[in-house]
Motif scaffolding. Structure first.
Motif, PDB file in Angstrom:
ATOM      1  N   UNK A 131       7.113  -2.836   4.367  1.00 31.66           N
ATOM      2  CA  UNK A 131       5.723  -2.538   4.726  1.00 31.66           C
ATOM      3  C   UNK A 131       4.926  -2.140   3.476  1.00 31.66           C
ATOM      4  N   UNK A 132       5.521  -1.309   2.648  1.00 32.27           N
ATOM      5  CA  UNK A 132       4.842  -0.874   1.413  1.00 32.27           C
ATOM      6  C   UNK A 132       4.591  -2.070   0.506  1.00 32.27           C
ATOM      7  N   UNK A 133       5.574  -2.939   0.350  1.00 29.82           N
ATOM      8  CA  UNK A 133       5.448  -4.120  -0.496  1.00 29.82           C
ATOM      9  C   UNK A 133       4.307  -5.006  -0.007  1.00 29.82           C
ATOM     10  N   UNK A 134       4.243  -5.223   1.304  1.00 34.63           N
ATOM     11  CA  UNK A 134       3.189  -6.060   1.865  1.00 34.63           C
ATOM     12  C   UNK A 134       1.801  -5.437   1.634  1.00 34.63           C
ATOM     13  N   UNK A 135       1.680  -4.142   1.832  1.00 31.15           N
ATOM     14  CA  UNK A 135       0.401  -3.461   1.642  1.00 31.15           C
ATOM     15  C   UNK A 135      -0.036  -3.494   0.180  1.00 31.15           C
ATOM     16  N   UNK A 136       0.886  -3.229  -0.719  1.00 32.03           N
ATOM     17  CA  UNK A 136       0.562  -3.245  -2.149  1.00 32.03           C
ATOM     18  C   UNK A 136       0.136  -4.648  -2.563  1.00 32.03           C
ATOM     19  N   UNK A 137       0.843  -5.669  -2.120  1.00 36.05           N
ATOM     20  CA  UNK A 137       0.498  -7.059  -2.441  1.00 36.05           C
ATOM     21  C   UNK A 137      -0.904  -7.383  -1.941  1.00 36.05           C
ATOM     22  N   UNK A 138      -1.216  -6.966  -0.716  1.00 39.26           N
ATOM     23  CA  UNK A 138      -2.526  -7.233  -0.122  1.00 39.26           C
ATOM     24  C   UNK A 138      -3.640  -6.543  -0.936  1.00 39.26           C
ATOM     25  N   UNK A 139      -3.443  -5.293  -1.274  1.00 41.07           N
ATOM     26  CA  UNK A 139      -4.461  -4.545  -2.025  1.00 41.07           C
ATOM     27  C   UNK A 139      -4.644  -5.113  -3.425  1.00 41.07           C
ATOM     28  N   UNK A 140      -3.555  -5.448  -4.096  1.00 39.10           N
ATOM     29  CA  UNK A 140      -3.635  -6.000  -5.453  1.00 39.10           C
ATOM     30  C   UNK A 140      -4.360  -7.339  -5.443  1.00 39.10           C
ATOM     31  N   UNK A 141      -4.076  -8.186  -4.450  1.00 35.65           N
ATOM     32  CA  UNK A 141      -4.757  -9.490  -4.363  1.00 35.65           C
ATOM     33  C   UNK A 141      -6.255  -9.303  -4.146  1.00 35.65           C
TER      34      UNK A 141
END
Length: 143
Positions: free
Chosen positions: A13-23
């Motif tokens: 979940x953290x990985x997905x959220x970080x990826x979304x925010x960075x993009x």
């Protein structure tokens, strides 16, 4: 739920959220308007040309050069050393006609050869009192 599976799920979940925010941040940075440096420089040059310039001489090129130099400061601190003592004394005594003492060294620290007639002439021209000449010029101009 076991602790191990909970940690794996949390990491996902953290990985997905970080990826979304960075993009999203990268998209906004890439779409950001870039500064046109040439435009900024040209704007500065135009501002410089708009400043009222003093007319020193009739030649426009020489006048531009004179306007681009920094003005002399009247209240600057002067640094005197022992080599200038004799000249300073003659000024303080009101004896402006006395020739100023030439520096014993040139700008590279080498001794000045005062026996050379060309050097002597140049030093005398640089240290000569031109105040009488300037007064005559001002008088002729009516100042």
């Amino acid at each position: 739920m076991k602790a191990e599976s909970f940690v794996k799920l949390l990491r996902k979940v953290i990985r997905e959220e970080v990826t979304h925010v960075v993009r999203n941040e990268m998209k906004s940075l890439l779409q950001e308007k870039k500064t046109n440096h040439k435009k900024v420089i040209n704007h500065g040059m135009n501002l410089n040309q708009m400043v009222e310039k003093k007319k020193y001489v009739k030649d426009p090129m020489l006048n531009d050069i004179l306007n681009s130099t920094s003005p002399l400061r009247e209240n600057t601190t002067m640094n005197f050393n022992s080599n200038m003592a004799q000249s300073f004394k003659s000024i303080m005594d009101g004896n402006d006609t006395q020739t100023m003492v030439a520096p014993p060294t040139d700008i590279h620290g080498k001794a000045v050869n005062m026996s050379n007639e060309g050097v002597k002439t140049a030093v005398n021209a640089m240290t000569k009192d031109y105040s009488a000449l300037m007064k005559a010029i001002d008088k002729k101009k009516g100042k």
